[in-house]
Design a protein around this motif. Structure first.
Motif, mmCIF file in Angstrom:
data_model
loop_
_atom_site.group_PDB
_atom_site.id
_atom_site.type_symbol
_atom_site.label_atom_id
_atom_site.label_comp_id
_atom_site.label_asym_id
_atom_site.label_seq_id
_atom_site.Cartn_x
_atom_site.Cartn_y
_atom_site.Cartn_z
ATOM 1 N N HIS A 293 0.825 -1.204 0.000
ATOM 2 C CA HIS A 293 0.000 0.000 0.000
ATOM 3 C C HIS A 293 0.864 1.260 0.000
ATOM 4 C CE1 HIS A 293 -3.747 2.159 0.827
ATOM 5 N NE2 HIS A 293 -2.942 3.023 1.414
ATOM 6 N N THR B 177 -6.201 4.610 11.125
ATOM 7 C CA THR B 177 -6.318 3.582 10.084
ATOM 8 C C THR B 177 -4.898 3.167 9.702
ATOM 9 O OG1 THR B 177 -6.454 5.419 8.513
ATOM 10 C CG2 THR B 177 -8.530 4.380 9.131
ATOM 11 N N ASP C 105 -6.043 -0.294 13.940
ATOM 12 C CA ASP C 105 -6.644 -0.908 12.754
ATOM 13 C C ASP C 105 -7.541 -2.047 13.223
ATOM 14 O OD1 ASP C 105 -5.598 -0.684 9.505
ATOM 15 O OD2 ASP C 105 -7.039 -2.242 10.065
ATOM 16 N N ASP D 275 -8.080 -4.539 11.351
ATOM 17 C CA ASP D 275 -7.614 -5.732 10.651
ATOM 18 C C ASP D 275 -6.350 -6.272 11.326
ATOM 19 O OD1 ASP D 275 -6.674 -7.647 8.964
ATOM 20 O OD2 ASP D 275 -6.847 -6.448 7.142
ATOM 21 N N PHE E 25 -12.095 2.313 14.902
ATOM 22 C CA PHE E 25 -11.857 3.698 15.308
ATOM 23 C C PHE E 25 -13.107 4.382 15.852
ATOM 24 C CE2 PHE E 25 -11.804 4.316 10.468
ATOM 25 C CZ PHE E 25 -13.093 4.827 10.375
ATOM 26 N N GLY F 136 -11.407 3.652 4.248
ATOM 27 C CA GLY F 136 -11.613 2.607 3.242
ATOM 28 C C GLY F 136 -10.663 1.435 3.377
ATOM 29 N N HIS G 27 -5.907 -5.230 1.048
ATOM 30 C CA HIS G 27 -7.246 -5.833 0.984
ATOM 31 C C HIS G 27 -7.624 -6.134 -0.463
ATOM 32 C CE1 HIS G 27 -8.321 -3.716 4.989
ATOM 33 N NE2 HIS G 27 -8.053 -4.980 5.223
ATOM 34 N N MET H 212 -13.183 -6.266 6.849
ATOM 35 C CA MET H 212 -11.858 -5.725 7.173
ATOM 36 C C MET H 212 -11.349 -6.361 8.461
ATOM 37 S SD MET H 212 -12.280 -1.690 6.608
ATOM 38 C CE MET H 212 -13.071 -0.998 5.200
ATOM 39 N N GLU I 234 -19.207 3.868 11.481
ATOM 40 C CA GLU I 234 -17.837 4.006 12.007
ATOM 41 C C GLU I 234 -17.311 5.429 11.796
ATOM 42 O OE1 GLU I 234 -15.341 2.046 13.610
ATOM 43 O OE2 GLU I 234 -17.240 1.182 14.198
ATOM 44 N N ARG J 266 -4.565 5.282 -7.254
ATOM 45 C CA ARG J 266 -5.532 5.244 -6.161
ATOM 46 C C ARG J 266 -5.775 6.641 -5.568
ATOM 47 N NH1 ARG J 266 -5.192 4.421 -0.816
ATOM 48 N NH2 ARG J 266 -7.096 3.608 0.085
HETATM 49 C C1 LIG Z 1 -6.561 3.104 3.300
HETATM 50 S S1 LIG Z 1 -5.961 2.015 4.492
HETATM 51 C C2 LIG Z 1 -4.818 2.987 5.418
HETATM 52 C C3 LIG Z 1 -3.460 3.056 4.826
HETATM 53 C C4 LIG Z 1 -2.423 3.775 5.672
HETATM 54 N N1 LIG Z 1 -2.686 5.187 5.811
HETATM 55 C C5 LIG Z 1 -1.031 3.570 5.107
HETATM 56 O O1 LIG Z 1 -0.376 4.560 4.769
HETATM 57 O O2 LIG Z 1 -0.606 2.426 4.999
HETATM 58 C C6 LIG Z 1 -7.282 1.913 5.614
HETATM 59 C C7 LIG Z 1 -7.072 0.980 6.781
HETATM 60 O O3 LIG Z 1 -8.046 1.334 7.759
HETATM 61 C C8 LIG Z 1 -8.580 0.167 8.319
HETATM 62 N N2 LIG Z 1 -9.934 0.517 8.767
HETATM 63 C C9 LIG Z 1 -10.995 0.836 7.992
HETATM 64 N N3 LIG Z 1 -12.057 1.112 8.771
HETATM 65 C C10 LIG Z 1 -11.650 0.987 10.058
HETATM 66 C C11 LIG Z 1 -12.290 1.158 11.321
HETATM 67 N N4 LIG Z 1 -13.573 1.515 11.406
HETATM 68 N N5 LIG Z 1 -11.563 0.984 12.427
HETATM 69 C C12 LIG Z 1 -10.246 0.639 12.358
HETATM 70 N N6 LIG Z 1 -9.596 0.434 11.198
HETATM 71 C C13 LIG Z 1 -10.291 0.617 10.055
HETATM 72 C C14 LIG Z 1 -8.555 -0.863 7.222
HETATM 73 O O4 LIG Z 1 -8.485 -2.166 7.781
HETATM 74 C C15 LIG Z 1 -7.271 -0.485 6.471
HETATM 75 O O5 LIG Z 1 -6.172 -1.225 6.928
#
Ligand SMILES: C[S@@+](CC[C@H](N)C(=O)[O-])C[C@H]1O[C@@H](n2cnc3c(N)ncnc32)[C@H](O)[C@@H]1O
Length: 328
Positions: free
Chosen positions: A9, A33, A55, A57, A82, A105, A110, A130, A219, A301
């Motif tokens: 990512h 996140t 996170d 996940d 979160f 997201g 993922h 997730m 969320e 993205r």
């Molecule tokens: C777009 S990615 C974040 C990427 C990160 N900023 C990076 O630079 O690697 C979003 C992450 O947020 C997590 N996520 C999404 N909704 C969430 C929630 N409600 N609570 C905790 N984690 C969450 C997902 O599992 C995912 O790993």
């Protein structure tokens, strides 16, 4: 679980997020996140600060163990949602912080891991969770009433043919349960015509299901309210969103809390009372920040990413201290 098939990512709008949070030594920041840890790593490298990475996940957090070893005293990783931010921090004895960032997201990990079931680029079981618990996309598709499926597709996917898709799902599942991404994608393509812009007709249905499976709308609302509660005066909130539904909620929340929208939210007193409240945030910029040409060419993205930011004032949180779930 097999390793992600694609590239790791890439953090989106990283320089812009760092500029908003402006990390300083001795301060504490929440990366709500954590994902592949791109923002956390940059914060930790930019200043002698502490970072709490959250996170839902467990796979993402397991990959973050290496970063935690590099910054043993300064990075804390917490598995959770979160929406429970304040409670997760309290569980570690932390009351307030100096910055919170949400990068909403799914991550590339993922999307690029077939068996997570987020993408119709691969044929795989319809999971889309997730986190590690709760119903899967297949569970929702095979059990929800038709009217509820149509609502989800319309509200979370902005699918104009939501009723037709919901009806096709119900007809198909009467023969046999819908189990795979391939089955669902073909079913949607059979009732939604291809668009001129080349976007696959299944895209909106997959987005809608993902939002529903992960309760992403709820969320986000709870996460924003929690950020308001945990941020110190002068602390900064940065939110990166990837679709218009999310961006609308964030924009509305920030403008309301900055006192720029006079009306009340649905569980609050009338306009007069709302107007008297002290703003809890001050907007940092009127318009969202989007990616520049360089980032767009390096990371497709980033195309739909919008960053909104605000600074916490010293006014008390607009809502009480319970686990509110109302529209911000
Ligand atoms: C777009 S990615 C974040 C990427 C990160 N900023 C990076 O630079 O690697 C979003 C992450 O947020 C997590 N996520 C999404 N909704 C969430 C929630 N409600 N609570 C905790 N984690 C969450 C997902 O599992 C995912 O790993």
């Amino acid at each position: 679980m097999t390793a992600a098939a694609g590239s790791p990512h890439r953090p989106v709008l990283l320089a812009e997020v760092l500029a908003v949070l402006a990390p300083r030594a001795g301060k504490r920041y929440v990366d709500a996140t954590f994902g592949a840890g791109g923002y956390s790593r940059a914060l930790l490298e930019a200043a002698d600060c502490a970072v709490i990475g959250i996170d839902r996940d467990p796979t993402a957090l397991a990959l973050g163990a290496e970063l935690a070893r590099r910054f043993p005293e300064r990075l804390t990783l917490i598995e959770g949602r979160f929406g429970d931010l304040a409670e997760l921090l309290a569980g570690r004895g932390i009351g307030t912080v100096d910055g919170v960032v949400f990068d909403l997201g799914v991550s590339s990990m993922h999307l690029d891991t077939p068996e997570r079931g987020f993408s119709f680029r691969f044929n795989a079981p319809l999971d889309m969770r997730m986190g590690a618990d709760g119903p899967t996309a297949a569970d929702l598709l095979n059990t929800l009433p038709e009217i509820e499926l149509a609502r989800i597709l319309f509200e979370f996917g902005e699918e104009r043919r939501a009723r037709r898709v919901a009806a096709a799902i119900v007809t198909a599942r009467q023969q046999a349960p819908i189990q795979t991404t391939g089955q669902l994608a073909s079913l949607v393509r059979s009732v939604v015509p291809a668009a001129h812009d080349g976007i696959d007709p299944a895209t909106r249905t997959f987005q809608a299901l993902r939002v529903a499976v992960n309760e992403e709308d709820e969320e986000l609302r709870r996460g924003l309210l929690a950020a308001e509660r945990v941020l110190n005066p002068g602390g900064r909130l940065a939110v990166v969103a990837f679709h218009s539904l999310e961006d609308r909620v964030i924009k509305d929340f920030m403008r309301r809390r900055a006192g720029l929208i006079p009306g009340p939210s649905r569980h609050q007193p009338g306009p007069a009372a709302a107007g008297r409240r002290q703003p809890t945030f001050q907007l940092l910029g009127r318009r969202p920040v989007t990616a520049g040409e360089d980032e767009l060419s390096a990371n497709p993205r980033a195309r739909s990413a919008k960053l909104r930011a605000a600074e916490r004032t010293s006014a008390p949180p607009a809502m009480g201290h319970g686990p509110e779930t109302e529209v911000p």
